[in-house]
Design an enzyme around this catalytic site. Structure first.
Site, mmCIF file in Angstrom:
data_model
loop_
_atom_site.group_PDB
_atom_site.id
_atom_site.type_symbol
_atom_site.label_atom_id
_atom_site.label_comp_id
_atom_site.label_asym_id
_atom_site.label_seq_id
_atom_site.Cartn_x
_atom_site.Cartn_y
_atom_site.Cartn_z
ATOM 1 N N ASP A 125 0.816 -1.217 0.000
ATOM 2 C CA ASP A 125 0.000 0.000 0.000
ATOM 3 C C ASP A 125 0.847 1.262 0.000
ATOM 4 O OD1 ASP A 125 -2.305 -1.649 0.243
ATOM 5 O OD2 ASP A 125 -1.893 -1.807 2.387
ATOM 6 N N LYS A 160 2.054 2.228 -5.108
ATOM 7 C CA LYS A 160 2.727 1.788 -6.338
ATOM 8 C C LYS A 160 1.864 2.072 -7.569
ATOM 9 C CE LYS A 160 3.232 -2.353 -4.550
ATOM 10 N NZ LYS A 160 2.968 -2.107 -3.130
ATOM 11 N N GLY A 211 -4.205 -4.338 -4.336
ATOM 12 C CA GLY A 211 -5.137 -3.309 -4.778
ATOM 13 C C GLY A 211 -4.340 -2.075 -5.152
ATOM 14 N N HIS A 212 -4.142 -1.877 -6.451
ATOM 15 C CA HIS A 212 -3.362 -0.723 -6.912
ATOM 16 C C HIS A 212 -4.335 0.333 -7.433
ATOM 17 C CE1 HIS A 212 0.466 -3.364 -7.484
ATOM 18 N NE2 HIS A 212 0.053 -3.279 -6.253
ATOM 19 N N GLN A 257 2.069 -6.048 -3.070
ATOM 20 C CA GLN A 257 2.401 -6.077 -1.636
ATOM 21 C C GLN A 257 3.711 -5.297 -1.424
ATOM 22 O OE1 GLN A 257 1.546 -9.510 -3.038
ATOM 23 N NE2 GLN A 257 -0.475 -8.607 -2.805
#
Ligand code: IMP
Length: 411
Positions: A12, A15, A41-42, A216
């Protein structure tokens, strides 16, 4: 050549936010994900629209580039087309000739998710419950099913029988039905499946550059993270070579992304965690709620020994610092510079025993949101960035000052 952009903390780090501007600025031809699945989750904001990418590399929004899901990933086929490809269709983003999925990536089956829902380890670690760990467990136990195996099963009845047998042995309650279901999902993604190793190495042969995107963060790496409170894949730069099938000599540089403070989702040691109103303030100002599970992110101060450790393991060339603006209202900002009783530059085997020693820095108390030039930052904010640079021993390539693509300072 391959450049790796990965996270230097517990994920988080932002990225997704940085990958898209980096694709544009440095002219990458492809964005390739090398590990993980829909536990990631990007988040990006494109023309005011929020998009959360979980499996598809976020660079897909950049026209005329390839988005490649590498062999190191575990893929939830249904979530891929129902969730992400559908969203791309809604947004009118054309991907039919630009998205490629490795035939060697492993498939996440419903029984992986069911198993995780009741597993004691998953509860202890507080995983995302997406079946990631069980899918990687089957892979390393040599009883996983790859997307290529599904492709074979679709056209060859003997292979289909083998796959059903494998699923039965792996604990699927109704293997035939589970297989049929995945074969139905496969029809939707089959046009994008191929040997991505050839594709990626072919691009390099043509002297085109690839951005290898980690999911991650380094401290969640299965080998080097805060085990057992980690994910099940190799998030560090080394993982990019195996997760994409590109040899280490093709790696040109490594850029690692770190937040101006620290967050962590799920269980596990977190030396600089703030269980107080300051932590609550960072959470609110930084919108620190998990983009996959909605869980609250734990918040704390920047931890120099951990980021330096991450940089060493990744052979990081430069860092990107994100969410500087979240600290705008702090009177005093603390930075962990070492741990009590531990030699400077080292971290203990068990991070749960680490007692941070802090340096206190006066806050700048002025808005930095949206600033695009380093000289326009308040001088105390510049000092903060310079302090982190010297303490970690890496230069910054960019500093992010807000969620929009343009809220970014290239240095
Ligand atoms: P898993 O990846 O679902 O097995 O979860 C293992 C650990 O990694 C848990 O603590 C999760 O909260 C954490 N984790 C997994 N994916 C992400 C991510 O994308 N960002 C932050 N933490 C993550």
């Amino acid at each position: 050549m391959l450049d790796i952009w990965n996270g230097a903390q517990w994920g988080d780090e932002g990225k997704g936010k940085i990958v898209v501007p980096a694709m544009r600025r440095f002219g990458y031809k492809a964005n390739a994900r090398y590990q993980g699945g829909n536990n990631a989750g990007h988040t990006i904001y494109l023309d005011g629209q929020k998009i959360v990418f979980k499996q598809v590399p976020s660079g897909i929004v950049v026209p005329d580039t390839y988005a490649i899901m590498g062999n190191g990933m575990v893929v939830n086929l249904k979530a891929l087309y129902m969730d992400e490809l559908k969203r791309l269709d809604e947004l009118g983003i054309e991907y039919s000739k630009r998205l490629f999925i490795s035939d060697k990536a492993h498939v996440i089956f419903p029984h992986h998710i069911e198993y995780e829902a009741s597993s004691a380890t998953s509860k202890k670690v507080d995983t995302t419950k997406k079946g990631i760990g069980p899918a990687y467990t089957d892979k390393t136990a040599r009883k996983g099913i790859r997307i290529g195996d599904l492709m074979d099963a679709a056209s060859d009845s003997a292979k289909r029988k083998d796959a059903a047998e494998m699923l039965r042995n792996n604990g699927a309650t109704n293997p035939e039905e589970a297989l049929c279901e995945q074969l139905r999902h496969l029809e939707r993604i089959a046009p994008y499946v191929r040997n991505t190793t050839f594709l990626l190495n072919g691009l390099i042969e043509q002297r085109l550059d690839i951005l290898g995107e980690g999911a991650q963060g380094t401290l969640l790496d299965i080998d080097h993270g805060t085990y057992p409170f980690v994910t099940s894949s190799s998030t560090t730069a080394g993982g990019a070579a195996t997760g994409l099938g590109i040899g280490p000599r093709r790696i040109r540089k490594v850029i690692s992304v770190a937040k101006a403070y620290t967050t962590r989702v799920g269980e596990g040691p977190f030396p600089t965690e703030l269980n107080d109103p300051t932590g609550d303030r960072l959470r609110t100002r930084g919108d620190e709620f998990g983009s996959v599970t909605g869980r609250l992110r734990r918040c704390g101060w920047f931890d120099v020994p951990l980021v330096r450790y991450a940089c060493d393991m990744n052979s990081t060339d430069k860092l990107v610092l994100t969410k500087l603006d979240v600290l705008d209202e702090e009177d005093t900002i603390k930075v962990c510079v070492r741990y009590d009783g531990i030699r400077e530059g080292e971290i203990p085997f068990d991070l749960a025993n680490a007692r941070p020693v802090y340096k206190e820095i006066r806050g700048w108390k002025r808005p930095t949101k949206g600033i695009q030039r380093f000289e326009e930052l308040p001088s105390k904010a510049q000092d903060y960035v310079d302090f982190l640079k010297d303490a970690v021993g890496r230069d910054f390539l960019a500093v992010s000052t807000g969620p929009r693509e343009r809220d970014l300072i290239w240095i």
